[in-house]
Design a protein around this motif. Structure first.
Motif, mmCIF file in Angstrom:
data_model
loop_
_atom_site.group_PDB
_atom_site.id
_atom_site.type_symbol
_atom_site.label_atom_id
_atom_site.label_comp_id
_atom_site.label_asym_id
_atom_site.label_seq_id
_atom_site.Cartn_x
_atom_site.Cartn_y
_atom_site.Cartn_z
ATOM 1 N N GLY A 13 0.801 -1.210 0.000
ATOM 2 C CA GLY A 13 0.000 0.000 0.000
ATOM 3 C C GLY A 13 0.835 1.260 0.000
ATOM 4 N N LYS A 14 0.198 2.347 -0.436
ATOM 5 C CA LYS A 14 0.875 3.639 -0.480
ATOM 6 C C LYS A 14 -0.177 4.737 -0.427
ATOM 7 C CE LYS A 14 4.485 6.082 -3.055
ATOM 8 N NZ LYS A 14 5.453 5.984 -4.177
ATOM 9 N N VAL A 15 0.200 5.870 0.158
ATOM 10 C CA VAL A 15 -0.711 7.005 0.269
ATOM 11 C C VAL A 15 -0.154 8.177 -0.531
ATOM 12 C CG1 VAL A 15 -1.792 8.678 1.830
ATOM 13 C CG2 VAL A 15 -1.538 6.290 2.539
ATOM 14 N N PHE A 16 -1.026 8.799 -1.307
ATOM 15 C CA PHE A 16 -0.684 10.015 -2.035
ATOM 16 C C PHE A 16 -1.487 11.169 -1.428
ATOM 17 C CE2 PHE A 16 0.169 6.572 -4.944
ATOM 18 C CZ PHE A 16 1.336 6.959 -5.601
ATOM 19 N N GLN A 68 -2.141 -0.214 4.941
ATOM 20 C CA GLN A 68 -1.680 -1.491 5.492
ATOM 21 C C GLN A 68 -2.388 -2.679 4.850
ATOM 22 O OE1 GLN A 68 -2.355 -0.780 9.685
ATOM 23 N NE2 GLN A 68 -0.209 -0.233 10.045
ATOM 24 N N GLN A 69 -3.560 -2.428 4.277
ATOM 25 C CA GLN A 69 -4.276 -3.471 3.550
ATOM 26 C C GLN A 69 -3.732 -3.653 2.128
ATOM 27 O OE1 GLN A 69 -8.386 -2.298 3.692
ATOM 28 N NE2 GLN A 69 -8.598 -2.701 5.893
ATOM 29 N N GLY A 70 -2.730 -2.861 1.775
ATOM 30 C CA GLY A 70 -2.131 -2.969 0.451
ATOM 31 C C GLY A 70 -2.809 -2.134 -0.604
ATOM 32 N N ARG A 71 -3.557 -1.127 -0.197
ATOM 33 C CA ARG A 71 -4.307 -0.322 -1.159
ATOM 34 C C ARG A 71 -3.578 0.967 -1.498
ATOM 35 N NH1 ARG A 71 -9.239 -2.527 -1.884
ATOM 36 N NH2 ARG A 71 -9.912 -4.048 -0.321
ATOM 37 N N ILE A 72 -3.865 1.459 -2.714
ATOM 38 C CA ILE A 72 -3.399 2.786 -3.118
ATOM 39 C C ILE A 72 -4.443 3.791 -2.642
ATOM 40 C CG2 ILE A 72 -2.876 4.307 -5.057
ATOM 41 C CD1 ILE A 72 -1.866 1.895 -6.578
ATOM 42 N N VAL A 73 -4.014 4.666 -1.758
ATOM 43 C CA VAL A 73 -4.924 5.607 -1.107
ATOM 44 C C VAL A 73 -4.589 7.026 -1.560
ATOM 45 C CG1 VAL A 73 -5.824 6.445 1.092
ATOM 46 C CG2 VAL A 73 -4.997 4.085 0.900
ATOM 47 N N GLU A 124 3.250 13.178 8.790
ATOM 48 C CA GLU A 124 3.909 12.740 10.023
ATOM 49 C C GLU A 124 3.341 11.411 10.502
ATOM 50 O OE1 GLU A 124 5.422 15.918 13.084
ATOM 51 O OE2 GLU A 124 3.433 16.505 12.361
ATOM 52 N N ALA A 125 2.012 11.307 10.487
ATOM 53 C CA ALA A 125 1.362 10.081 10.947
ATOM 54 C C ALA A 125 1.770 8.897 10.078
ATOM 55 C CB ALA A 125 -0.153 10.247 10.940
ATOM 56 N N LEU A 126 1.835 9.106 8.774
ATOM 57 C CA LEU A 126 2.223 8.039 7.856
ATOM 58 C C LEU A 126 3.683 7.645 8.064
ATOM 59 C CD1 LEU A 126 0.451 9.442 4.678
ATOM 60 C CD2 LEU A 126 -0.242 7.408 5.958
ATOM 61 N N ALA A 127 4.550 8.634 8.203
ATOM 62 C CA ALA A 127 5.968 8.354 8.412
ATOM 63 C C ALA A 127 6.191 7.573 9.702
ATOM 64 C CB ALA A 127 6.765 9.660 8.425
ATOM 65 N N PRO A 130 4.579 4.070 3.167
ATOM 66 C CA PRO A 130 5.118 4.854 2.046
ATOM 67 C C PRO A 130 4.112 5.920 1.599
ATOM 68 C CG PRO A 130 5.300 2.486 1.631
ATOM 69 C CD PRO A 130 4.406 2.650 2.819
ATOM 70 N N PHE A 131 4.608 7.087 1.291
ATOM 71 C CA PHE A 131 3.697 8.151 0.850
ATOM 72 C C PHE A 131 4.425 9.089 -0.094
ATOM 73 C CE2 PHE A 131 5.796 9.873 4.591
ATOM 74 C CZ PHE A 131 6.084 11.187 4.236
ATOM 75 N N GLU A 132 3.620 9.832 -0.862
ATOM 76 C CA GLU A 132 4.134 10.901 -1.719
ATOM 77 C C GLU A 132 3.277 12.143 -1.520
ATOM 78 O OE1 GLU A 132 4.883 10.271 -5.855
ATOM 79 O OE2 GLU A 132 5.516 8.182 -5.561
#
Length: 278
Positions: free
Chosen positions: A22-25, A97-102, A121-124, A129-131
């Motif tokens: 998973g990753k967050v944008f 954490q579920q492996g989704r692109i958010v 900050e919360a993601l780090a 992983p985030f962008e």
């Protein structure tokens, strides 16, 4: 339907299946006009499994997502939050954490009064992983759509952007100090506090006849503009019934509004409008 550029989802991501990791944008949606989203921001929307979106995000952008995408409203309005910030952070982490692109779709730019820093900050801290995908900030785009350049060699070379939200006190704004800067001042989210902060600026030494403008729902078809002087702009805005979302521009560049106003003519052009996402 949209004329914006479309991107295909990466082949290894499947259809609506979660990605292997998973990753967050954190994506800036821009100030209201859906065509002002960046190409990268649009690409993220096309890839998303989950979209958490704010109150001022254009509905046209949500329609850019794929069928079956989970769309969750987490907007915040005056005195009314659909979800607390800690809960939003938890959702971002959980879905990643579920492996989704958010995609966290935020009005304007994520890092300018958008709490993008808190979410990053919360993601780090959670090891997600985030962008960051910057967006066109309303502090720049809304005055531009009103024909007000924030800087101009004949007027000023400095710009200050602050929040006028009455509840935003971390840290508080020193209006008297801002009055001494003499450049362009852009105040976001400050309609209710307009009488208070304009008075503070005058008490700090800014002349009462300093040009000022209040712009409601800038960059949209509902855009409204009131111009006047610092001493009277709060009364004018109240009499005109202006309300949130709106921003205030204070400084001599406001005098260019009448000459440089362009959006009204363009927005009435049917040929132009038919080519846009509206």
């Amino acid at each position: 339907m949209s004329t914006l550029i479309h991107y295909r989802r990466p082949a290894n991501s499947g259809n609506n299946e979660p990605s292997p990791r998973g990753k967050v944008f954190l994506v800036g949606a821009g100030p209201g006009d859906p065509d002002l989203i960046t190409v990268k921001g649009l690409r993220c929307l096309h890839m998303a499994d989950v979209v958490l979106y704010d109150r001022l995000v254009s509905p046209a952008l949500l329609e850019e997502t794929r069928p079956g995408v989970l769309r969750i409203y987490v907007g915040k309005g005056p005195q009314k939050h659909a979800m607390e910030q800690t809960d939003i952070n938890t959702l971002l982490i959980t879905y990643a954490q579920q492996g989704r692109i958010v995609v966290r779709l935020k009005g304007g730019d994520p890092f300018l009064f958008g709490r993008g820093g808190e979410e990053a900050e919360a993601l780090a801290n959670a090891g997600i992983p985030f962008e960051i995908v910057p967006g066109v900030s309303s502090s720049i785009a809304v005055p531009a759509y009103a024909g007000i350049p924030l800087t101009h060699r004949n007027y000023t070379s400095t710009v200050t952007i602050v929040t006028g939200h009455a509840g935003y006190t971390s840290p508080g704004v020193n209006w008297e100090a801002l009055a001494q800067l003499k450049g362009t001042l852009v105040v976001l989210m400050g309609v209710k506090a307009l009488p208070q902060f304009t008075q503070h600026l005058i008490e700090g030494g800014l002349t009462p006849d300093t040009p000022a403008a209040v712009i409601q729902e800038g960059t949209t078809a509902q855009q409204r503009i009131i111009t006047g002087e610092l001493a009277t702009i709060a009364r004018q805005a109240s009499e005109a019934g202006l309300s949130s979302p709106a921003l205030t521009v204070i400084g001599h560049v406001v005098n260019l509004h009448e000459l440089l106003s362009w959006y009204e003519a363009v927005s009435s052009d049917a040929t132009f409008n038919n080519a846009l996402v509206v």
